[in-house]
Scaffold this motif. Structure first.
Motif, PDB file in Angstrom:
ATOM      1  N   LEU A   1     -10.638  -8.066  -0.239  1.00  0.00           N
ATOM      2  CA  LEU A   1     -11.203  -7.134   0.734  1.00  0.00           C
ATOM      3  C   LEU A   1     -12.606  -7.565   1.138  1.00  0.00           C
ATOM      4  O   LEU A   1     -12.958  -7.558   2.329  1.00  0.00           O
ATOM      5  CB  LEU A   1     -11.227  -5.720   0.141  1.00  0.00           C
ATOM      6  CG  LEU A   1     -11.914  -4.644   0.991  1.00  0.00           C
ATOM      7  CD1 LEU A   1     -11.201  -4.473   2.331  1.00  0.00           C
ATOM      8  CD2 LEU A   1     -11.939  -3.317   0.246  1.00  0.00           C
TER       9      LEU A   1
ATOM     10  N   LEU B   1     -12.451   4.522   2.641  1.00  0.00           N
ATOM     11  CA  LEU B   1     -12.732   3.575   1.554  1.00  0.00           C
ATOM     12  C   LEU B   1     -14.156   3.760   1.031  1.00  0.00           C
ATOM     13  O   LEU B   1     -14.378   3.804  -0.187  1.00  0.00           O
ATOM     14  CB  LEU B   1     -12.551   2.144   2.078  1.00  0.00           C
ATOM     15  CG  LEU B   1     -12.962   1.019   1.123  1.00  0.00           C
ATOM     16  CD1 LEU B   1     -12.030   0.959  -0.072  1.00  0.00           C
ATOM     17  CD2 LEU B   1     -12.982  -0.322   1.849  1.00  0.00           C
TER      18      LEU B   1
ATOM     19  N   GLN C   1      -5.444   2.605  -4.272  1.00  0.00           N
ATOM     20  CA  GLN C   1      -5.778   2.338  -5.676  1.00  0.00           C
ATOM     21  C   GLN C   1      -6.889   3.263  -6.161  1.00  0.00           C
ATOM     22  O   GLN C   1      -6.835   3.807  -7.260  1.00  0.00           O
ATOM     23  CB  GLN C   1      -6.231   0.879  -5.836  1.00  0.00           C
ATOM     24  CG  GLN C   1      -5.096  -0.104  -5.916  1.00  0.00           C
ATOM     25  CD  GLN C   1      -5.516  -1.363  -6.661  1.00  0.00           C
ATOM     26  OE1 GLN C   1      -6.173  -1.309  -7.681  1.00  0.00           O
ATOM     27  NE2 GLN C   1      -5.110  -2.496  -6.138  1.00  0.00           N
TER      28      GLN C   1
ATOM     29  N   CYS D   1      -7.839  -2.088   3.570  1.00  0.00           N
ATOM     30  CA  CYS D   1      -8.587  -0.840   3.290  1.00  0.00           C
ATOM     31  C   CYS D   1      -7.637   0.231   2.770  1.00  0.00           C
ATOM     32  O   CYS D   1      -7.963   0.950   1.818  1.00  0.00           O
ATOM     33  CB  CYS D   1      -9.289  -0.347   4.556  1.00  0.00           C
ATOM     34  SG  CYS D   1     -10.724  -1.314   5.004  1.00  0.00           S
TER      35      CYS D   1
ATOM     36  N   LEU E   1      -7.942  -0.830 -11.710  1.00  0.00           N
ATOM     37  CA  LEU E   1      -8.078  -1.351 -10.354  1.00  0.00           C
ATOM     38  C   LEU E   1      -7.816  -2.856 -10.359  1.00  0.00           C
ATOM     39  O   LEU E   1      -8.175  -3.560 -11.299  1.00  0.00           O
ATOM     40  CB  LEU E   1      -9.482  -1.079  -9.813  1.00  0.00           C
ATOM     41  CG  LEU E   1      -9.875   0.395  -9.660  1.00  0.00           C
ATOM     42  CD1 LEU E   1     -11.317   0.491  -9.205  1.00  0.00           C
ATOM     43  CD2 LEU E   1      -8.979   1.109  -8.687  1.00  0.00           C
TER      44      LEU E   1
ATOM     45  N   VAL F   1      -7.512  -7.463  -5.306  1.00  0.00           N
ATOM     46  CA  VAL F   1      -7.507  -6.665  -4.072  1.00  0.00           C
ATOM     47  C   VAL F   1      -8.916  -6.541  -3.523  1.00  0.00           C
ATOM     48  O   VAL F   1      -9.180  -6.749  -2.330  1.00  0.00           O
ATOM     49  CB  VAL F   1      -6.893  -5.269  -4.334  1.00  0.00           C
ATOM     50  CG1 VAL F   1      -7.090  -4.368  -3.114  1.00  0.00           C
ATOM     51  CG2 VAL F   1      -5.416  -5.387  -4.656  1.00  0.00           C
ATOM     52  N   PHE F   2      -9.876  -6.231  -4.406  1.00  0.00           N
ATOM     53  CA  PHE F   2     -11.244  -5.974  -3.947  1.00  0.00           C
ATOM     54  C   PHE F   2     -11.971  -7.277  -3.621  1.00  0.00           C
ATOM     55  O   PHE F   2     -12.821  -7.305  -2.723  1.00  0.00           O
ATOM     56  CB  PHE F   2     -11.995  -5.154  -4.988  1.00  0.00           C
ATOM     57  CG  PHE F   2     -11.525  -3.737  -5.049  1.00  0.00           C
ATOM     58  CD1 PHE F   2     -12.060  -2.774  -4.208  1.00  0.00           C
ATOM     59  CD2 PHE F   2     -10.502  -3.357  -5.907  1.00  0.00           C
ATOM     60  CE1 PHE F   2     -11.607  -1.469  -4.231  1.00  0.00           C
ATOM     61  CE2 PHE F   2     -10.037  -2.054  -5.946  1.00  0.00           C
ATOM     62  CZ  PHE F   2     -10.590  -1.106  -5.098  1.00  0.00           C
TER      63      PHE F   2
ATOM     64  N   SER G   1      -6.698  -0.647  -0.857  1.00  0.00           N
ATOM     65  CA  SER G   1      -7.810  -0.365  -1.773  1.00  0.00           C
ATOM     66  C   SER G   1      -8.006   1.134  -1.954  1.00  0.00           C
ATOM     67  O   SER G   1      -8.234   1.607  -3.073  1.00  0.00           O
ATOM     68  CB  SER G   1      -9.105  -0.989  -1.235  1.00  0.00           C
ATOM     69  OG  SER G   1      -8.921  -2.357  -0.974  1.00  0.00           O
ATOM     70  N   SER G   2      -7.899   1.872  -0.848  1.00  0.00           N
ATOM     71  CA  SER G   2      -8.068   3.326  -0.926  1.00  0.00           C
ATOM     72  C   SER G   2      -6.979   3.955  -1.779  1.00  0.00           C
ATOM     73  O   SER G   2      -7.235   4.879  -2.554  1.00  0.00           O
ATOM     74  CB  SER G   2      -8.060   3.937   0.475  1.00  0.00           C
ATOM     75  OG  SER G   2      -9.115   3.430   1.242  1.00  0.00           O
TER      76      SER G   2
ATOM     77  N   SER H   1     -18.175  -3.209  -5.496  1.00  0.00           N
ATOM     78  CA  SER H   1     -18.238  -1.909  -4.815  1.00  0.00           C
ATOM     79  C   SER H   1     -19.496  -1.804  -3.953  1.00  0.00           C
ATOM     80  O   SER H   1     -19.457  -1.290  -2.824  1.00  0.00           O
ATOM     81  CB  SER H   1     -18.199  -0.766  -5.834  1.00  0.00           C
ATOM     82  OG  SER H   1     -19.318  -0.827  -6.688  1.00  0.00           O
TER      83      SER H   1
ATOM     84  N   SER I   1       0.819  -1.218   0.000  1.00  0.00           N
ATOM     85  CA  SER I   1       0.000   0.000   0.000  1.00  0.00           C
ATOM     86  C   SER I   1       0.847   1.260   0.000  1.00  0.00           C
ATOM     87  O   SER I   1       0.408   2.330  -0.414  1.00  0.00           O
ATOM     88  CB  SER I   1      -0.944   0.008   1.207  1.00  0.00           C
ATOM     89  OG  SER I   1      -0.198  -0.004   2.400  1.00  0.00           O
TER      90      SER I   1
ATOM     91  N   ILE J   1     -15.957  -5.136 -10.358  1.00  0.00           N
ATOM     92  CA  ILE J   1     -15.736  -4.167  -9.264  1.00  0.00           C
ATOM     93  C   ILE J   1     -16.811  -3.090  -9.320  1.00  0.00           C
ATOM     94  O   ILE J   1     -17.407  -2.720  -8.303  1.00  0.00           O
ATOM     95  CB  ILE J   1     -14.336  -3.522  -9.380  1.00  0.00           C
ATOM     96  CG1 ILE J   1     -13.242  -4.588  -9.284  1.00  0.00           C
ATOM     97  CG2 ILE J   1     -14.144  -2.471  -8.292  1.00  0.00           C
ATOM     98  CD1 ILE J   1     -11.842  -4.061  -9.493  1.00  0.00           C
TER      99      ILE J   1
END
Length: 1495
Positions: free
Chosen positions: A180, A215, A162, A156, A172, A176-177, A159-160, A237, A111, A232
């Protein structure tokens, strides 16, 4: 074995063994079955963990490629089938905590230095994913809560980071998502299992609160692009936001923490009820802890702005959580209020609601949005009870909201829409909050508001409307208007204030006044009038602009008020009538004083004073007349001198002001209406009304019309030099029925010219004005042209047509018209000395003959590009005209004009060929539309039909011979041919319908097309004039089609028509062959097939009429057979245009009929070939689903033809072909189009008319077919991409079989298994279009079952209801209320609404079959309310579902209601009670009322 064990284990532990060798040994040990290490899996996990720990703790030096290999090795183990099998056998394997910590640390590194290309990055994420998806291994995280919190926090952050790289080219990372979301799910489960809620609160606030909120904010505000992964964007999301909300709400706001919040936020006097023992156990200052974490200061401006945005958005979210958790029923409202007050001050305000020193002015927009959301949540939660606040809490809430209002007024942000919405929310809470600042409110948002930006204007007008509605409900509208008048009369900061009554505000005021008591409305009028009289009028001669503008604003307000409340009538109390009379008398004095005083001749504000004078006069006379008409108790103050006031106002001259001119027109119109109400005894009345009509029309102004597209919004205050023409034109057109009878011919001609001019201007201008809510001259003209009003005014309509004809001639030039048809330019009077119907017909006949002669002489009129464009525009206007309302003369003249243009105009070389053809095409289209109106036969009295047809073809052949059609695009040319065909078809239909001289006309035209020198030349052309050939064939085919439809009426006519058909078809074959010899496009092939199809149909029609043997009558059978063979070759092997496929199928149907007629020897072989060819066509991989749908109609017609007289052997072969197409292996092998072809065949066959022996065979094997189709549904539903392509078509086929087999399928089992198959049809499509298609298909299958098989319902009802419940729950899930970022498009909303309507419809069908569902009614209701309790539905969706469930409740007896109240869970029971109460109140009472009057 021991040697193997000791060797590998020692080598792995030996520091001298090279790391690459160790890694190879470890890999071998894992995959090899010969390596029998005791507890091998645990040993290898421990070794990998030890190696990675040693490297990252810098205790061991490991090469980077080996580190990469170790992570890959660990990932392979975690995702291996072997590990899965070991764990499923119950073996316990544990991971070291150090490995989990290393994973967390690596994610933290990623990150900070994100490198998505790094292999180890994705491998580490994959390892983490593998650990968490394994119930045994995930204990490493789930058993140590802090470790899982750390993992979630760092993910988090990753992801934030990105999401913040919006401008980066890197997409993206899906992994990762996905990870998460998995971690969030895992964490949420662990959090719920924690016994110590205080520990959870501390961990979340310390480590997760800010990362999760950041996030969530970034996901909400991200501008999604095409490069972002669809998964995503559409799925992950939303799921992540949902899980974040669940984590925060269940950690921060649970009932256990309520006392801590009370302790912190409530004032000391309200804490008496709190438990004393709580201090040691609870949280200390939970809200302060939360706010402390939210107040993160950025290191730079960008970071500071982001931090504030996250904080402000989070405050509204946290307040919503608190509201949902703590404020149930009437409890804890005071706690929630104090909590809200703390959250509001956290936006950057002090405790006294002043601006904090650190607050940045740039944050006002975000702060106001947050404040608006907080206030709206407060409203929705109903936490402000005015009486309780005053009696129990000393108006603490009121005082807070007043401070908030002062904050808004002290820091006005008039350019931000949220500022107005905050004030509106405060007004909705309690009008007393804003009342102390009412003058400031009215000044800022109404009288002196100057920001006209669209969003701001909308918010401002909504606030003013809300103020009006609030005071109207309180019956305090006079008080509000009095305050408004004071504000208006204050000295203005700027002389040019905005209009006082824009359209939206005026509508709101009118609505309020309509429901207001008459006495209050009169009081308002008196207030305005007194203000004008006492304050403004005495000083109006001081020549100060400000006073004049104020008088004008108040006059507009008085006009709006008087025209908004209900008029007096005979039921109005006498006291109100007397007060009204006094008001009208006082108002009359003001108007008369203004008219008498001649102070309007000098000074710069003369125009405004004139406007005030005329506006008050117009208002008074209109209202006075209305009162006189509707109320006999009312006596007009000017009863003795009626009309004198209007006459005096009309005598005012030198009117430069546009509004003054408009008001004078309105007064003249009023005078005209008054004259019309009087009995016509005065001789001067007609001339007076003619003068008034001409005064209103104002010919001089109309003739100088400039811009016809200027928008006017119907408001007097916006009438100016630009908008005057629109206002004037609206006045004239809306009162045209009153004015038209008194206009002279010159006036109507001028009106028509202006109307046409404005219509042409609208075609030149862009269409952006149409989005505006106002009107323009061109828009009014267009609406008038399309409305029936114009047709009901024959003089005006005739003038418009004549004006259009004149405009056509104006483009061509009189010299050219004189050359082609001199009689066109001569009126009847000039030709014969007088004018009547007979002379008109003679003139028109002369015109027709001259045009025919000019065609024979090949006369032409040249056209430039400008002229062609203008003609195209005129044709657009002409196409809108209603031909049924035209007089015979106008119709004939217009048609002849168009025919002359079609025959004689010749575009010059500067015009593009496609544009030239486009003009001709439009001419043919307009003429074809004119030939289908009721009075179209009049044209045949002027010109013989055959002459028109011959002239048309002569002109077209002449153009073609000159090469004017060469080089055209194939599609454009075919479109033009279609227009020619439509015109010829309409004209031949007209000749046949008229009956008079029908045979003569048809014989003459057929002879012309077959025998004339011109057509012989077309057929003899060797140079490849394909266009002439096609024109020739199109005409002959159209002639044949129309003659076929006329056969069978009488023998003599049949003889003539069969002779003509034989004559026509005799030349079609050589023409088609000549055309096929020339190389053409695919469109030409389709054209040829259509022509030959018509040939066959013509010969079949001839054969059916003739008494002789059909075999002798079909004379071109060899040609047809060769054509058929060619079609069978080309139909299926490769992609072909859709029109070729359809025309080919039509041809095969016609040819098979001809083969049957002639008793061909190869009929059986032909039957099989056609079936195989069509089956192969439908199996084509290049066909889309829509293509197959389009082919279904023609294929059904062909199949009907084939099976209507087929033998048992032929039908047996057909069934074998179907059986081969439903082989299950074809789906698995990817041959889905073959299966779809068979499925489509079965559906179409089920609708065909079989011979009796075939019908029995088909329905005998239908159960087996149903079983195969159900298997297809089961298999195809496993592959998402096949849902729309195969699953739904198969379900449609099952539905058709159920419907068609209503009387033939007797075993209920076959119906029940179909219902069972519905469970496999997926309803989880990402596309709303696919969802709606699946939903509708399932619904139709259910409907067919309940409609066609009521006897099965008793056994099948549970299965039926389970299928239907899937539809109900899915439409509720899709129809739930969503956030702004998740809003569906209008098209999706419409599809969802259709689904809700289908559910409502099915509920009504279930209710109508109540005897089968009586026992299950309560079960249906229970399912519905259980699902309803989980979601908040969109209102329109809920309305339909509620109406449907009401029908089921109609069949629930009292015992069912008691049963539901007893068995339903607490939350569901509340939903049921609310539903049942609304049912009892709205639906049941209405139904019982209807039953009372039902026989």
């Amino acid at each position: 074995m021991a040697a193997i064990y000791s060797g590998i284990h020692l080598k792995l532990k030996n520091p001298r063994t090279p790391w690459p060798d160790k890694l190879k040994l470890a890999r071998f040990a894992w995959i090899s079955t010969q390596c029998l290490l005791p507890n091998k899996e645990q040993v290898l996990f421990d070794w990998t963990s030890h190696a990675l720990t040693g490297f990252y703790n810098k205790k061991v030096d490991v090469p980077s490629e080996v580190v990469e290999g170790l992570w890959t090795y660990l990932d392979d183990i975690l995702h291996s089938r072997k590990l899965h099998n070991v764990l499923s056998q119950g073996k316990t394997i544990s991971l070291r905590l150090t490995l989990a910590q290393i994973i967390n640390d690596r994610i933290l590194e990623c990150s900070s230095e994100f490198n998505p290309e790094s292999v180890s990055f994705h491998t580490i994420l994959s390892c983490c994913h593998g650990i968490l998806t394994s119930p045994v291994l995930s204990v490493t995280y789930t058993a140590k809560y802090e470790l899982l919190v750390e993992l979630l926090s760092r993910l988090c952050g990753l992801s934030s980071m990105q999401l913040r790289q919006q401008r980066s080219e890197e997409p993206l990372s899906l992994k990762v998502f996905e990870l998460l979301l998995l971690v969030l799910n895992t964490y949420l489960t662990v959090q719920k299992q924690q016994a110590n809620s205080n520990r959870v609160f501390s961990q979340v606030t310390a480590h997760l609160l800010h990362p999760l909120l950041l996030l969530r904010h970034l996901l909400n505000t991200r501008v999604w692009t095409e490069k972002d992964d669809v998964k995503i964007r559409q799925h992950l999301s939303k799921e992540i936001r949902s899980k974040v909300d669940a984590v925060l709400q269940s950690a921060l706001f649970i009932p256990d923490h309520l006392l801590s919040y009370k302790e912190e936020v409530l004032p000391s006097e309200d804490k008496a009820g709190a438990k004393k023992s709580h201090a040691g156990k609870g949280l200390q200052g939970p809200i302060n802890m939360i706010l402390l974490k939210l107040n993160v200061q950025g290191t730079n401006e960008e970071e500071a702005a982001l931090s504030y945005a996250v904080k402000s958005n989070s405050l509204t979210l946290l307040f919503k959580f608190a509201l949902d958790s703590f404020c149930k029923g009437a409890e804890n409202k005071q706690v929630i209020f104090h909590l809200m007050s703390k959250l509001i001050t956290a936006l950057g305000f002090t405790d006294e609601l002043d601006i904090d020193k650190k607050f940045s002015a740039l944050n006002w927009s975000i702060a106001l949005l947050a404040l608006e959301n907080l206030l709206n949540s407060c409203l929705a939660g109903d936490i402000y009870n005015v009486a309780a606040d005053r009696i129990q809490h000393g108006e603490v809430q009121l005082n807070f909201y007043r401070k908030l209002a002062r904050l808004l007024f002290n820091n006005t942000q008039m350019g931000i829409p949220a500022w107005y919405r905050c004030l509106r929310a405060l007004l909705a809470l309690n009008h007393h909050i804003l009342e102390p600042d009412l003058d400031e409110l009215l000044s800022a948002v109404w009288v002196d508001a100057d920001n006209m930006e669209v969003r701001v204007k909308k918010a401002r007008e909504a606030l003013v409307s809300a103020v009006l509605q609030t005071y109207a409900k309180l019956r305090q509208l006079p008080k509000l208007i009095e305050e408004l008048l004071d504000v208006v009369c204050r000295p203005a900061v700027d002389e040019l204030r905005p209009p006082l009554l824009p359209e939206t505000i005026q509508k709101a005021l009118s609505k309020c006044l309509l429901d207001n008591p008459p006495s209050q409305n009169l009081e308002i009028c008196w207030l305005i009038l007194k203000k004008i009289q006492c304050y403004l009028l005495p000083h109006i001669q001081d020549e100060t602009s400000e006073l004049v503008l104020k008088v004008f604003s108040l006059s507009l307000l008085l006009y709006a008020v008087l025209f908004s409340f209900k008029t007096l009538d005979n039921s109005t109390p006498v006291l109100i009538v007397k007060k009204t009379q006094n008001l009208m008398m006082e108002m009359l004095k003001v108007a008369e004083d203004l008219l008498k005083q001649n102070f309007v001749t000098e000074g710069p504000w003369m125009e405004k004073v004139q406007e005030v004078t005329l506006l008050l006069t117009h208002t008074w006379v209109e209202v006075d007349t209305l009162f006189q008409i509707h109320c006999s108790k009312y006596t007009s103050p000017t009863a003795s001198q009626n009309g004198a006031l209007v006459d005096k106002a009309l005598t005012l001259r030198d009117m430069e002001s546009p509004l003054s001119k408009l008001l004078q027109n309105l007064l003249a119109l009023h005078k005209l209406k008054v004259h019309l109400l009087k009995p016509s005894t005065e001789t001067s009345g007609a001339s007076e009304m003619q003068k008034m009509a001409q005064f209103i029309l104002k010919k001089q102004e109309l003739s100088m019309m400039l811009d016809a597209n200027q928008i006017w919004d119907f408001q007097f205050c916006t009438v100016n030099a630009n908008t005057y023409m629109a206002a004037h034109w609206f006045l004239v057109t809306s009162n045209l029925p009153l004015i038209a009878p008194y206009l002279e011919p010159n006036d109507t001609s001028l009106f028509a010219e202006c109307m046409l001019k404005s219509l042409l201007q609208s075609l030149d201008a862009s269409e952006s004005n149409l989005e505006n809510t106002g009107i323009s001259v061109s828009l009014i003209s267009r609406q008038l042209l399309e409305s029936p009003v114009l047709c009901e005014l024959p003089e005006i309509f005739s003038s418009v047509i004549k004006c259009i004809i004149k405009a056509f001639f104006g483009q061509l030039g009189s010299s050219h018209i004189q050359f082609v048809s001199p009689s066109f330019l001569k009126p009847c009077v000039e030709m014969v000395g007088f004018e009547d119907e007979e002379t008109n017909v003679k003139r028109l006949k002369a015109i027709g003959q001259e045009m025919l002669d000019s065609v024979k002489m090949s006369s032409s009129i040249p056209l430039s590009k400008t002229q062609a464009d203008r003609l195209h525009q005129l044709l657009k206007v002409t196409s809108v005209l209603n031909g049924n309302a035209m007089s015979s003369e106008d119709y004939s003249e217009l048609f002849l004009t168009l025919f002359m243009l079609t025959s004689c105009v010749q575009c010059d070389e500067s015009i593009d060929l496609s544009a030239s053809i486009g003009l001709l095409k439009e001419l043919f289209n307009v003429m074809a539309s004119l030939l289908v109106v009721k009075n179209s036969q009049i044209i045949l009295k002027v010109v013989h039909g055959s002459n028109l047809l011959e002239a048309t073809m002569t002109s077209l052949f002449s153009r073609s011979s000159k090469g004017l059609f060469k080089g055209l695009d194939g599609l454009i040319w075919l479109s033009f041919l279609q227009s020619v065909q439509d015109f010829i078809q309409s004209l031949i239909q007209l000749i046949i319908d008229r009956k008079s001289s029908m045979c003569l006309n048809l014989e003459k035209f057929t002879s012309f097309m077959v025998e004339s020198n011109l057509t012989a030349g077309v057929l003899a052309v060797d140079a490849g004039d394909l266009c002439s050939l096609q024109l020739h064939l199109v005409t002959l085919s159209t002639l044949c089609k129309e003659m076929i439809t006329s056969l069978g009426k009488n023998k003599q006519l049949d003889q003539t028509l069969t002779h003509l058909l034989e004559k026509a078809t005799s030349v079609m074959e050589p023409a088609i062959q000549a055309m096929l010899m020339r190389k053409g496009s695919r469109q030409i092939q389709s054209f040829s097939v259509e022509m030959v199809t018509i040939m066959i149909k013509s010969e079949l029609a001839r054969a059916s009429i003739s008494e002789n043997d059909g075999q002798k009558k079909i004379s071109h059978m060899a040609f047809y057979r060769s054509f058929c063979q060619q079609i069978l070759k080309e139909l299926s092997p490769a992609p072909r245009p859709m029109d070729f496929r359809i025309s080919s199928i039509h041809y095969l149907s016609a040819f098979y009929m001809a083969a049957e007629k002639t008793k061909a020897t190869d009929l059986e072989e032909l039957h099989i070939k056609i079936l195989q060819s069509v089956h192969a066509l439908l199996s084509g991989t290049w066909l889309s689903l829509s293509d197959v749908k389009e082919l279904e109609g023609p294929v059904k017609e062909l199949l009907n033809q084939l099976v209507s007289s087929c033998s048992q052997e032929q039908f047996h072969l057909l069934l074998l072909m179907l059986r081969e197409g439903l082989v299950p292996a074809k789906i698995e092998g990817g041959h889905c189009t073959e299966v779809l072809s068979t499925v489509t065949f079965i559906k179409l066959l089920a609708c065909c008319q079989f011979p009796e022996h075939c019908s029995k065979a088909f329905w005998l094997i239908t159960p087996q077919v149903i079983s195969n189709l159900i298997f297809v549904i089961k298999e195809s539903s496993k592959i998402p991409s096949l849902t729309r392509a195969l699953t739904l078509p198969t379900l449609e086929t099952l539905t058709v079989l159920l419907r068609q087999g209503k009387a033939k399928i007797s075993n209920p089992h076959h119906v029940i298994v179909v219902l069972g198959a519905l469970q496999f049809v997926p309803l989880d499509s990402h596309s709303m279009e696919d969802y709606h298609a699946a939903f509708e298909a399932i619904h139709e299958a259910l409907f067919s079952t309940i409609h066609c098989y009521p006897q099965v319902m008793l056994k099948a009802s549970p299965t039926f209801l389970n299928c239907f419940y899937r539809l109900v729950s899915s439409v509720m899930h899709e129809g739930r209320q969503r956030g702004d970022s998740d809003r569906a498009s209008e098209k999706d909303k419409e599809s969802l609404l259709k689904c809700a309507m289908l559910v409502e419809r099915m509920y009504t069908h279930i209710a109508s079959a109540a005897e089968d569902f009586t026992v299950l009614s309560s079960f249906i209701v229970a399912q519905y309310v259980s699902e309803l309790q989980r979601v908040t539905l969109q209102p329109e969706i809920k309305a339909h579902l509620t109406e449907g469930i009401y029908c089921i409740l109609d069949h629930c007896v009292e015992q069912d209601v008691k049963f539901l109240n007893t068995t339903l869970q607490m939350g569901v029971k509340e939903v049921f009670n609310e539903l049942y109460n609304s049912y009892t109140h709205y639906h049941k009472s209405q139904r019982q009322g209807e039953e009372k009057y039902t026989v």
